[in-house]
Design an enzyme around this catalytic site. Structure first.
Site, PDB file in Angstrom:
ATOM      1  N   ARG A  45     128.648  51.106  55.285  1.00  0.00           N
ATOM      2  CA  ARG A  45     128.874  49.946  54.399  1.00  0.00           C
ATOM      3  C   ARG A  45     130.282  49.386  54.553  1.00  0.00           C
ATOM      4  O   ARG A  45     130.479  48.179  54.570  1.00  0.00           O
ATOM      5  CB  ARG A  45     128.634  50.355  52.947  1.00  0.00           C
ATOM      6  CG  ARG A  45     127.157  50.578  52.664  1.00  0.00           C
ATOM      7  CD  ARG A  45     126.923  50.711  51.190  1.00  0.00           C
ATOM      8  NE  ARG A  45     125.515  50.862  50.893  1.00  0.00           N
ATOM      9  CZ  ARG A  45     125.045  51.120  49.689  1.00  0.00           C
ATOM     10  NH1 ARG A  45     125.874  51.254  48.671  1.00  0.00           N
ATOM     11  NH2 ARG A  45     123.766  51.232  49.476  1.00  0.00           N
ATOM     12  N   ASP A 156     129.792  44.563  34.204  1.00  0.00           N
ATOM     13  CA  ASP A 156     129.694  45.327  35.449  1.00  0.00           C
ATOM     14  C   ASP A 156     131.059  45.303  36.143  1.00  0.00           C
ATOM     15  O   ASP A 156     131.868  44.404  35.896  1.00  0.00           O
ATOM     16  CB  ASP A 156     128.618  44.744  36.376  1.00  0.00           C
ATOM     17  CG  ASP A 156     128.087  45.789  37.348  1.00  0.00           C
ATOM     18  OD1 ASP A 156     127.005  46.343  37.092  1.00  0.00           O
ATOM     19  OD2 ASP A 156     128.766  46.085  38.350  1.00  0.00           O
TER      20      ASP A 156
HETATM   21  C1  LIG Z   1     122.188  51.214  39.788  1.00  0.00           C
HETATM   22  S1  LIG Z   1     122.956  49.904  38.927  1.00  0.00           S
HETATM   23  C2  LIG Z   1     122.148  50.038  37.339  1.00  0.00           C
HETATM   24  C3  LIG Z   1     121.686  48.719  36.813  1.00  0.00           C
HETATM   25  C4  LIG Z   1     120.905  48.788  35.497  1.00  0.00           C
HETATM   26  N1  LIG Z   1     121.683  49.389  34.460  1.00  0.00           N
HETATM   27  C5  LIG Z   1     119.605  49.524  35.675  1.00  0.00           C
HETATM   28  O1  LIG Z   1     119.488  50.661  35.254  1.00  0.00           O
HETATM   29  O2  LIG Z   1     118.681  48.940  36.262  1.00  0.00           O
HETATM   30  C6  LIG Z   1     124.569  50.586  38.576  1.00  0.00           C
HETATM   31  C7  LIG Z   1     125.601  49.531  38.228  1.00  0.00           C
HETATM   32  O3  LIG Z   1     126.749  50.186  37.682  1.00  0.00           O
HETATM   33  C8  LIG Z   1     127.898  49.499  38.105  1.00  0.00           C
HETATM   34  N2  LIG Z   1     129.074  50.385  37.987  1.00  0.00           N
HETATM   35  C9  LIG Z   1     129.386  51.456  38.744  1.00  0.00           C
HETATM   36  N3  LIG Z   1     130.556  51.976  38.356  1.00  0.00           N
HETATM   37  C10 LIG Z   1     130.998  51.227  37.320  1.00  0.00           C
HETATM   38  C11 LIG Z   1     132.157  51.269  36.495  1.00  0.00           C
HETATM   39  N4  LIG Z   1     133.110  52.182  36.652  1.00  0.00           N
HETATM   40  N5  LIG Z   1     132.269  50.316  35.522  1.00  0.00           N
HETATM   41  C12 LIG Z   1     131.314  49.384  35.358  1.00  0.00           C
HETATM   42  N6  LIG Z   1     130.198  49.293  36.107  1.00  0.00           N
HETATM   43  C13 LIG Z   1     130.040  50.210  37.079  1.00  0.00           C
HETATM   44  C14 LIG Z   1     127.556  49.098  39.533  1.00  0.00           C
HETATM   45  O4  LIG Z   1     128.343  47.993  39.988  1.00  0.00           O
HETATM   46  C15 LIG Z   1     126.070  48.758  39.427  1.00  0.00           C
HETATM   47  O5  LIG Z   1     125.843  47.383  39.246  1.00  0.00           O
END
Ligand SMILES: C[S@@+](CC[C@H](N)C(=O)[O-])C[C@H]1O[C@@H](n2cnc3c(N)ncnc32)[C@H](O)[C@@H]1O
Length: 286
Positions: A45, A156
């Protein structure tokens, strides 16, 4: 040019030391806990970024990233590493619980107290399917109930994914699982080409949601109390101490009787917290 690059994307090599440095920077910034098994994925990536910015090797890349954590290079690194997988009404049991148990009870209490305010938070909202699903569920629940002040905060760490969320536009296959009645009521069909459709969320849903950049590891610039929080499939990338801190911060942010939802492969097992267990992945502040 160095010997690490021969013009092909996959020719960027990463040493163990460079990988560990990347893991540390990512962990310090956003709590995501990368392990050895992710090395090839991370390399592939990030190699895309090296190519995009015409950077010769991971040493040069790391130097540039470390120099300026506020740079696009840095935020694009976090974007590449975080996983954004999501869908409308993902983990339907959570929405069933909201619809059949939590919201009827909450609305009744609000009515008894003469209050009209409901606040929810989708923490780690990715491309928006989760907060839009919440908005649909809330609108269906409050219809004709005199509850007019409903807001969802959707946050996010990825600015790229937030832009997608804000457009509220999805390819037809991404909304295929939505009940036809809800699709008709809350989405607008757009013809995008021969045999091709996309869907846009209606203004009624957008009006409920505020999208904001927020790194969950940093101070949160807002106060509760919130009625419920979705933080699903986000903490899975964090280690136990980070999860514990976060879960306790969520507890502080909730109103009494407020509910916290985690993802299907997450649980609060092994974490010290004050929540009462409701059902798998659903916890209540009592
Ligand atoms: C797998 S997605 C989950 C989306 C949704 N909550 C769901 O369950 O379908 C995880 C998200 O968490 C965000 N994320 C990861 N680390 C984070 C952080 N430290 N603070 C805020 N968001 C974060 C990522 O950018 C990503 O969009």
């Amino acid at each position: 040019m160095t010997a690490t690059k021969t013009g092909c994307l996959d020719s960027f090599t990463i040493t163990q030391k460079q990988y560990q440095q990347i893991c540390q920077v990512v962990y310090d910034h956003c709590g995501i806990n990368l392990h050895e098994g992710k090395k090839e994925l991370v390399r592939a990536r990030l190699a895309k970024l090296l190519r995009k910015y015409k950077i010769d090797n991971f040493d040069d890349y790391l130097r540039m990233v470390m120099q300026d954590p506020g740079s696009d290079l840095f935020s694009e690194m976090i974007d590449q590493i975080s996983t954004n997988l999501t869908s409308f009404f993902r983990e339907p049991k959570h929405f069933e619980f909201l619809q059949t148990v939590f919201l009827p009870d909450l609305i009744k209490r609000k009515q008894q107290e003469g209050k009209s305010r409901i606040r929810a938070w989708s923490a780690g909202c990715s491309s928006g399917e989760e907060p839009y699903s919440l908005a649909i569920t809330l609108l269906e629940a409050v219809r004709d109930k005199g509850i007019r002040d409903v807001r969802i905060l959707a946050t996010d760490i990825s600015t790229r994914i937030l832009k997608i969320a804000q457009t509220g536009r999805y390819e037809a296959d991404r909304v295929a699982g939505l009940a036809p009645a809800l699709k008709n009521r809350y989405l607008i069909r757009k013809h995008t080409g021969p045999g091709q459709d996309a869907y846009e969320v209606r203004q009624e849903l957008r009006n409920l949601i505020t999208f904001k950049y927020l790194n969950l590891m940093e101070p949160w610039p807002f106060h509760g109390p919130l009625d419920f929080i979705f933080c699903r499939n986000v903490m899975i990338y964090f280690n136990k101490p980070t999860q514990e801190t976060l879960v306790n911060r969520f507890w502080d942010m909730l109103d009494k009787n407020g509910v916290f939802f985690t993802g299907h492969s997450e649980s609060l097992t092994g974490i010290r917290h004050r929540f009462s267990y409701v059902q798998p992945t659903i916890y209540r502040k009592t």
